[in-house]
Write a protein that holds these residues in place. Structure first.
Motif, mmCIF file in Angstrom:
data_model
loop_
_atom_site.group_PDB
_atom_site.id
_atom_site.type_symbol
_atom_site.label_atom_id
_atom_site.label_comp_id
_atom_site.label_asym_id
_atom_site.label_seq_id
_atom_site.Cartn_x
_atom_site.Cartn_y
_atom_site.Cartn_z
ATOM 1 N N LEU A 53 -11.935 -31.188 24.927
ATOM 2 C CA LEU A 53 -12.271 -32.603 24.837
ATOM 3 C C LEU A 53 -11.381 -33.301 23.807
ATOM 4 C CD1 LEU A 53 -14.100 -35.026 25.521
ATOM 5 C CD2 LEU A 53 -15.668 -34.229 23.736
ATOM 6 N N SER A 54 -11.131 -32.631 22.683
ATOM 7 C CA SER A 54 -10.256 -33.208 21.650
ATOM 8 C C SER A 54 -8.846 -33.416 22.203
ATOM 9 C CB SER A 54 -10.208 -32.293 20.429
ATOM 10 O OG SER A 54 -11.475 -32.198 19.820
ATOM 11 N N SER A 55 -8.337 -32.436 22.943
ATOM 12 C CA SER A 55 -7.008 -32.573 23.556
ATOM 13 C C SER A 55 -6.995 -33.726 24.548
ATOM 14 C CB SER A 55 -6.619 -31.271 24.257
ATOM 15 O OG SER A 55 -6.462 -30.220 23.332
ATOM 16 N N TYR A 56 -8.051 -33.853 25.330
ATOM 17 C CA TYR A 56 -8.186 -34.937 26.308
ATOM 18 C C TYR A 56 -8.084 -36.290 25.596
ATOM 19 C CZ TYR A 56 -10.355 -37.692 30.118
ATOM 20 O OH TYR A 56 -10.614 -38.620 31.099
ATOM 21 N N ILE A 57 -8.788 -36.433 24.489
ATOM 22 C CA ILE A 57 -8.809 -37.707 23.771
ATOM 23 C C ILE A 57 -7.446 -38.014 23.154
ATOM 24 C CG2 ILE A 57 -9.783 -38.900 21.758
ATOM 25 C CD1 ILE A 57 -12.452 -37.500 22.395
ATOM 26 N N TRP A 58 -6.783 -37.011 22.572
ATOM 27 C CA TRP A 58 -5.469 -37.261 21.960
ATOM 28 C C TRP A 58 -4.411 -37.555 23.009
ATOM 29 C CZ3 TRP A 58 -5.883 -39.086 17.596
ATOM 30 C CH2 TRP A 58 -6.697 -38.551 16.609
ATOM 31 N N LEU A 70 3.366 -22.439 30.327
ATOM 32 C CA LEU A 70 4.398 -23.378 30.752
ATOM 33 C C LEU A 70 4.166 -23.908 32.162
ATOM 34 C CD1 LEU A 70 7.776 -21.916 29.407
ATOM 35 C CD2 LEU A 70 6.668 -24.069 28.762
ATOM 36 N N PHE A 71 3.663 -23.053 33.050
ATOM 37 C CA PHE A 71 3.404 -23.494 34.422
ATOM 38 C C PHE A 71 2.374 -24.631 34.417
ATOM 39 C CE2 PHE A 71 0.728 -23.213 38.253
ATOM 40 C CZ PHE A 71 1.685 -23.480 39.220
ATOM 41 N N THR A 72 1.304 -24.450 33.667
ATOM 42 C CA THR A 72 0.273 -25.487 33.574
ATOM 43 C C THR A 72 0.851 -26.769 32.981
ATOM 44 O OG1 THR A 72 -1.463 -23.823 33.293
ATOM 45 C CG2 THR A 72 -1.988 -26.060 32.602
ATOM 46 N N PHE A 73 1.729 -26.618 31.978
ATOM 47 C CA PHE A 73 2.323 -27.790 31.341
ATOM 48 C C PHE A 73 3.199 -28.569 32.317
ATOM 49 C CE2 PHE A 73 5.760 -29.770 28.819
ATOM 50 C CZ PHE A 73 4.993 -30.627 28.052
ATOM 51 N N PHE A 74 3.981 -27.869 33.124
ATOM 52 C CA PHE A 74 4.846 -28.549 34.088
ATOM 53 C C PHE A 74 4.031 -29.219 35.205
ATOM 54 C CE2 PHE A 74 8.269 -25.608 32.506
ATOM 55 C CZ PHE A 74 9.051 -26.621 31.968
ATOM 56 N N ASN A 112 -7.695 -38.840 34.368
ATOM 57 C CA ASN A 112 -8.609 -37.706 34.273
ATOM 58 C C ASN A 112 -7.955 -36.410 34.753
ATOM 59 O OD1 ASN A 112 -11.480 -36.372 34.411
ATOM 60 N ND2 ASN A 112 -10.686 -36.203 36.474
ATOM 61 N N LEU A 113 -7.292 -36.464 35.903
ATOM 62 C CA LEU A 113 -6.698 -35.260 36.495
ATOM 63 C C LEU A 113 -5.586 -34.658 35.635
ATOM 64 C CD1 LEU A 113 -6.441 -33.237 38.791
ATOM 65 C CD2 LEU A 113 -4.965 -34.884 39.989
ATOM 66 N N PRO A 114 -4.540 -35.418 35.253
ATOM 67 C CA PRO A 114 -3.482 -34.791 34.442
ATOM 68 C C PRO A 114 -3.971 -34.272 33.099
ATOM 69 C CG PRO A 114 -3.150 -37.170 34.629
ATOM 70 C CD PRO A 114 -4.204 -36.810 35.608
ATOM 71 N N PHE A 115 -4.880 -34.985 32.448
ATOM 72 C CA PHE A 115 -5.360 -34.554 31.136
ATOM 73 C C PHE A 115 -6.181 -33.276 31.228
ATOM 74 C CE2 PHE A 115 -5.340 -39.239 29.548
ATOM 75 C CZ PHE A 115 -3.948 -39.222 29.581
ATOM 76 N N ARG A 116 -6.950 -33.139 32.282
ATOM 77 C CA ARG A 116 -7.757 -31.920 32.444
ATOM 78 C C ARG A 116 -6.910 -30.744 32.930
ATOM 79 N NH1 ARG A 116 -12.717 -33.405 36.005
ATOM 80 N NH2 ARG A 116 -13.271 -31.226 35.555
ATOM 81 N N ILE A 117 -5.844 -31.028 33.670
ATOM 82 C CA ILE A 117 -4.908 -29.969 34.047
ATOM 83 C C ILE A 117 -4.225 -29.418 32.799
ATOM 84 C CG2 ILE A 117 -2.677 -29.538 35.159
ATOM 85 C CD1 ILE A 117 -3.564 -31.311 37.451
ATOM 86 N N TYR A 118 -3.884 -30.283 31.874
ATOM 87 C CA TYR A 118 -3.191 -29.878 30.643
ATOM 88 C C TYR A 118 -3.960 -28.792 29.895
ATOM 89 C CZ TYR A 118 -1.205 -30.197 25.936
ATOM 90 O OH TYR A 118 -0.632 -29.899 24.718
ATOM 91 N N GLY A 146 -6.279 -26.846 31.169
ATOM 92 C CA GLY A 146 -6.730 -25.771 32.043
ATOM 93 C C GLY A 146 -8.134 -25.976 32.576
ATOM 94 N N ASP A 147 -8.714 -27.156 32.332
ATOM 95 C CA ASP A 147 -10.071 -27.434 32.807
ATOM 96 C C ASP A 147 -10.113 -27.561 34.327
ATOM 97 O OD1 ASP A 147 -12.859 -28.014 32.106
ATOM 98 O OD2 ASP A 147 -12.442 -30.035 32.844
ATOM 99 N N ILE A 148 -8.983 -27.980 34.922
ATOM 100 C CA ILE A 148 -8.829 -27.998 36.379
ATOM 101 C C ILE A 148 -7.692 -27.049 36.731
ATOM 102 C CG2 ILE A 148 -8.170 -29.366 38.390
ATOM 103 C CD1 ILE A 148 -9.486 -31.762 37.186
ATOM 104 N N ALA A 149 -7.959 -26.057 37.548
ATOM 105 C CA ALA A 149 -6.941 -25.052 37.899
ATOM 106 C C ALA A 149 -7.215 -24.511 39.299
ATOM 107 C CB ALA A 149 -6.940 -23.926 36.869
ATOM 108 N N GLY A 150 -6.288 -23.683 39.786
ATOM 109 C CA GLY A 150 -6.481 -23.006 41.063
ATOM 110 C C GLY A 150 -6.547 -23.947 42.247
ATOM 111 N N THR A 151 -7.443 -23.645 43.167
ATOM 112 C CA THR A 151 -7.582 -24.419 44.406
ATOM 113 C C THR A 151 -7.986 -25.854 44.127
ATOM 114 O OG1 THR A 151 -8.255 -22.400 45.573
ATOM 115 C CG2 THR A 151 -8.723 -24.492 46.649
ATOM 116 N N GLU A 152 -8.856 -26.037 43.159
ATOM 117 C CA GLU A 152 -9.287 -27.395 42.816
ATOM 118 C C GLU A 152 -8.100 -28.240 42.360
ATOM 119 O OE1 GLU A 152 -12.429 -29.745 39.834
ATOM 120 O OE2 GLU A 152 -12.104 -27.587 39.616
ATOM 121 N N MET A 153 -7.207 -27.637 41.601
ATOM 122 C CA MET A 153 -6.031 -28.365 41.123
ATOM 123 C C MET A 153 -5.120 -28.744 42.284
ATOM 124 S SD MET A 153 -3.112 -27.105 38.409
ATOM 125 C CE MET A 153 -2.494 -25.840 39.532
ATOM 126 N N ILE A 154 -4.875 -27.823 43.191
ATOM 127 C CA ILE A 154 -3.995 -28.087 44.338
ATOM 128 C C ILE A 154 -4.572 -29.205 45.212
ATOM 129 C CG2 ILE A 154 -3.042 -27.119 46.462
ATOM 130 C CD1 ILE A 154 -2.940 -24.402 45.013
#
Length: 267
Positions: A58-63, A142-146, A218-224, A226-234
């Motif tokens: 949540l802190s990362s999301y806010i920053w 790095l994959f998640t970051f890209f 919401n989507l890019p910040f939660r991907i950063y 790892g809150d959204i990953a896998g099939t949900e992310m795709i």
């Protein structure tokens, strides 16, 4: 193409001149970020397991939200474009042999980027040095970051396409104030800018994830984090691409039709 590049460069250069405004914005965004984090920490201390996101994420999301505010905020509107429509100076724009929608969206993007460039790096650097769990944490890999960067780019295009609809709606009114208050206040809530979408009721989340609002920030910040990953992310990325294309096409077509019926006010 050279014309649009020139418009982008001119608008970007002009925006980079406002360094004092950037410093004021940085201090404001730090104050707002700390306020949000401390507010949420009070609830987390009562029952850390009662929330859908861990406090570090949540802190990362806010920053991220504060550092990239100029890129992702739905309320950012170029008042020069609005004044062009309401003052009658649109007549001068129509004399140029270019696509008006493309020119405006390029100028809008340049304005957002110039503000973000001046503000994001100081915010990210200081936020990353804060003690855990209040700091901006690094992405898991790095994959998640890209993937985050790719989603952020799509979100940036999407929010600009959405903002263009406000300019188009201004053609129907004598003043853009009402459109901005209603249209943008609603989107600010639905994008998760005030409260992250995972904190919404389940039924509301189910609806929002199919709308363009969740894909804006919401989507890019939660991907950063790892809150959204896998099939949900795709699946979310595919939906984000679809909405970006739809809003860009709708805005372009709507603008061309509106210009055929536009009545120039002023002179």
């Amino acid at each position: 193409m050279k014309s649009y590049v020139s418009f982008f460069r001119i608008q970007l250069t002009a925006g980079l001149q406002y360094r004092a405004a950037a410093l004021a914005g940085i201090s404001t965004q730090f104050a707002w970020g700390f306020m949000e984090i401390l507010l949420f920490s009070a609830f987390y201390r009562a029952d850390p397991n009662a929330f859908p996101m861990n406090f570090s994420d949540l802190s990362s999301y806010i920053w991220l939200q504060q550092g990239l505010l100029a890129l992702t905020a739905s309320w950012f509107i170029d008042t020069n474009i609005l004044n062009t429509i309401t003052s009658g100076n649109l007549a001068y724009e129509l004399c140029r042999p270019i696509n008006l929608y493309h020119m405006w969206i390029i100028k809008n993007m340049a304005s957002r980027i110039s503000k973000a460039v001046l503000r994001c790096f100081p915010i990210f650097i200081i936020a990353a040095m804060l003690p855990a769990p209040y700091r901006l944490s690094f992405s898991p890999n790095l994959f998640t970051f890209f993937i985050f960067l790719f989603s952020l780019l799509l979100g940036f295009l999407l929010i600009n396409a959405y903002s263009m609809l406000v300019y188009i709606l201004t053609f129907y009114t004598l003043s853009p104030v009402g459109v901005r208050i209603i249209w943008l206040a609603a989107s600010e809530f639905l994008t998760g800018a005030l409260i992250p979408i995972p904190f919404f009721p389940e039924s509301m989340q189910t609806v929002l994830k199919f709308l363009p609002f969740a894909a804006m920030q919401n989507l890019p910040f939660r991907i950063y984090s790892g809150d959204i990953a896998g099939t949900e992310m795709i699946n979310s990325l595919i939906l984000q691409i679809v909405w970006t294309i739809v809003l860009l096409l709708c805005g372009s077509v709507w603008t061309n039709r509106m210009l055929k019926k536009a009545v120039i006010q002023g002179g």
